[in-house]
Design an enzyme around this catalytic site. Structure first.
Site, PDB file in Angstrom:
ATOM      1  CG  ASP A 202      -2.058   0.989   1.130  1.00  0.00           C
ATOM      2  OD1 ASP A 202      -2.464   1.325   0.002  1.00  0.00           O
ATOM      3  OD2 ASP A 202      -2.544   1.432   2.180  1.00  0.00           O
ATOM      4  CG  ASN A 207       1.066   4.092   4.085  1.00  0.00           C
ATOM      5  OD1 ASN A 207       0.701   4.592   5.153  1.00  0.00           O
ATOM      6  ND2 ASN A 207       0.375   3.151   3.465  1.00  0.00           N
ATOM      7  CG  ASP A 219      -0.084   1.221   7.432  1.00  0.00           C
ATOM      8  OD1 ASP A 219      -0.158   0.093   7.954  1.00  0.00           O
ATOM      9  OD2 ASP A 219      -1.078   1.842   7.014  1.00  0.00           O
TER      10      ASP A 219
END
Length: 315
Positions: A202, A207, A219
Site C-alpha cells: 500500500d 505511507n 504501515d
C-alpha cells in the site's frame, strides 16, 4: 467486543492502560491518528517520549499474518532501510490487552514527499528496489496474495451481500464487477508469469514521510505477495514520474518492464476493492461518518459506470 462495533470498548483509558502494560508509562497525552481499518494513537510518556500504539481490527488478520508483517518490518530495518518497525517488548511485538491485539511503534515525524521532484522520485525508487531485494529473500505464508480472489471477488461478494448496495442496482453491479474481473484475468494472462515477492502493498504517498534526512516508510498493514510494480504505480501519477522512479530503482535491482502493462489491471482491482471494503466495514460507526456518499444510490450508479469504463479500457 461486538462484531458490529469492534472498537466500542477501546476507550482512552484502555489505550493508556495498554501502553502502561507494555512497560511504557503514559502521561495521559493521547492523540487519535488517521486510520479506518485499525485504530492508531499517539501516546505521550512520562519520560517525555512518545509512542504510537496500533490496535488491530479484530478478525482481519491472523496472529501469524501479523507476525509476518512485524518480521518483515524488522528485517527491513535490520537491512538499514528506513522502515518504521514495531518495538520488541519482552521478546514480543504483538501484544494483548482487554481482548485487543496491538503493537507499539516509535514515533517518526515527517511530511508528504514532493512527487514533482525527480530527485525525490529517484530516491524513492532506489529505496523500493532495496526493499524488494529484501522482500525477495523469503515468502509470506500467512499473508494474502495480490490477486483477483482477494482484490475483486471477495470485495464483490461483500458489496453484493451488503444492504449498502441498492437492491435495484444489484444485477448491474454484479455484471459490471464481473466484467472487470474477466478483463483483469485476460490482462494478467496476456502479460504472463511475473516474479512474485513480499511487498509493502500500500505504498501511496501517505505511507511515505519525508524529513530533512530523507524518507521513511510506514504501515505494512497491507503487506502481501505480488509483483514489484504494485509498490511503484501508486507513487507515479504519470509516465515521467514512473520513469524517474525506475531510474532510481534500476540502480539497485532489475525491473521487468513487462510488469508496466499490469498497472491498469492493478488500478482496476483497487477500485473494486475500495467499494467492497466500505460495504464490508459499514457496521463500524467510523465508516458512515467518513464515507457518507456510499449510502447514496447515485454513488453506486457512478461506481458501476466507472467499472464498465475500466473494463472497456482493459479489454
Amino acid at each position: 467486543m461486538s462484531a458490529a462495533a469492534p472498537y466500542a470498548a477501546l476507550s482512552p483509558d484502555v489505550v493508556l492502560a495498554a501502553v502502561d502494560a507494555a512497560g511504557s508509562w503514559s502521561d495521559g497525552r493521547l492523540l487519535a491518528l488517521n486510520s479506518y481499518e485499525n485504530r492508531v494513537f499517539q501516546v505521550g510518556l512520562e519520560d517525555g517520549g512518545v509512542v504510537v500504539a496500533k490496535f488491530y481490527r479484530p478478525g482481519r488478520w491472523s496472529d501469524a499474518a501479523i507476525a509476518e508483517e512485524h518480521a518483515f518490518a524488522i528485517e527491513l530495518a535490520a537491512a538499514e532501510l528506513p522502515m518504521v518497525a514495531p518495538l520488541v517488548i519482552d521478546g514480543q511485538t504483538l501484544l494483548r490487552h482487554e481482548g485487543y491485539r496491538y503493537a507499539l511503534y516509535p514515533r517518526r515525524g515527517g511530511r508528504a514527499p514532493s512527487l514533482e521532484s525527480r530527485d525525490q522520485l529517484e530516491w524513492l525508487g532506489r529505496l523500493l528496489a532495496r526493499i524488494h531485494a529484501v522482500g525477495s529473500r523469503e515468502r509470506f505464508v500467512a499473508r494474502t496474495t495480490l490477486d483477483r480472489a482477494t482484490m475483486i471477488q471477495a470485495p464483490m461478494r461483500a458489496a453484493l451481500g451488503s444492504d449498502l448496495l441498492p437492491a435495484h442496482l444489484f444485477d448491474a453491479y454484479r455484471h459490471a464487477a464481473g466484467r472487470v474481473d474477466d478483463a483483469v484475468a485476460q490482462r494478467f494472462e496476456a502479460v504472463g508469469p511475473v516474479r512474485q515477492l513480499r511487498l509493502h502493498g500500500d505504498c501511496h504517498p501517505g505511507n511515505v514521510l519525508w524529513t530533512d534526512a530523507g524518507p521513511h516508510f510506514v504501515d505494512l498493514d497491507d503487506a502481501r505477495t505480488g509483483p514489484a510494480v504494485q509498490d511503484l504505480w501508486m507513487l507515479a501519477g504519470d509516465e515521467p514520474m514512473m520513469d524517474a522512479l525506475l531510474e532510481g530503482y534500476g540502480q539497485f535491482r532489475d525491473f521487468d518492464p513487462g510488469e508496466l502493462a499490469l498497472i491498469p489491471a492493478l488500478r482496476a482491482m483497487r477500485q473494486v476493492h475500495y467499494a467492497g471494503w466500505i460495504a464490508e466495514r459499514w457496521h463500524d460507526p467510523a465508516f458512515p461518518a467518513a464515507f457518507p456518499f456510499a449510502a447514496e444510490a447515485r454513488w453506486w450508479e457512478q461506481h458501476i459506470a466507472d467499472l464498465h469504463e475500466i473494463a472497456d479500457d482493459l479489454f
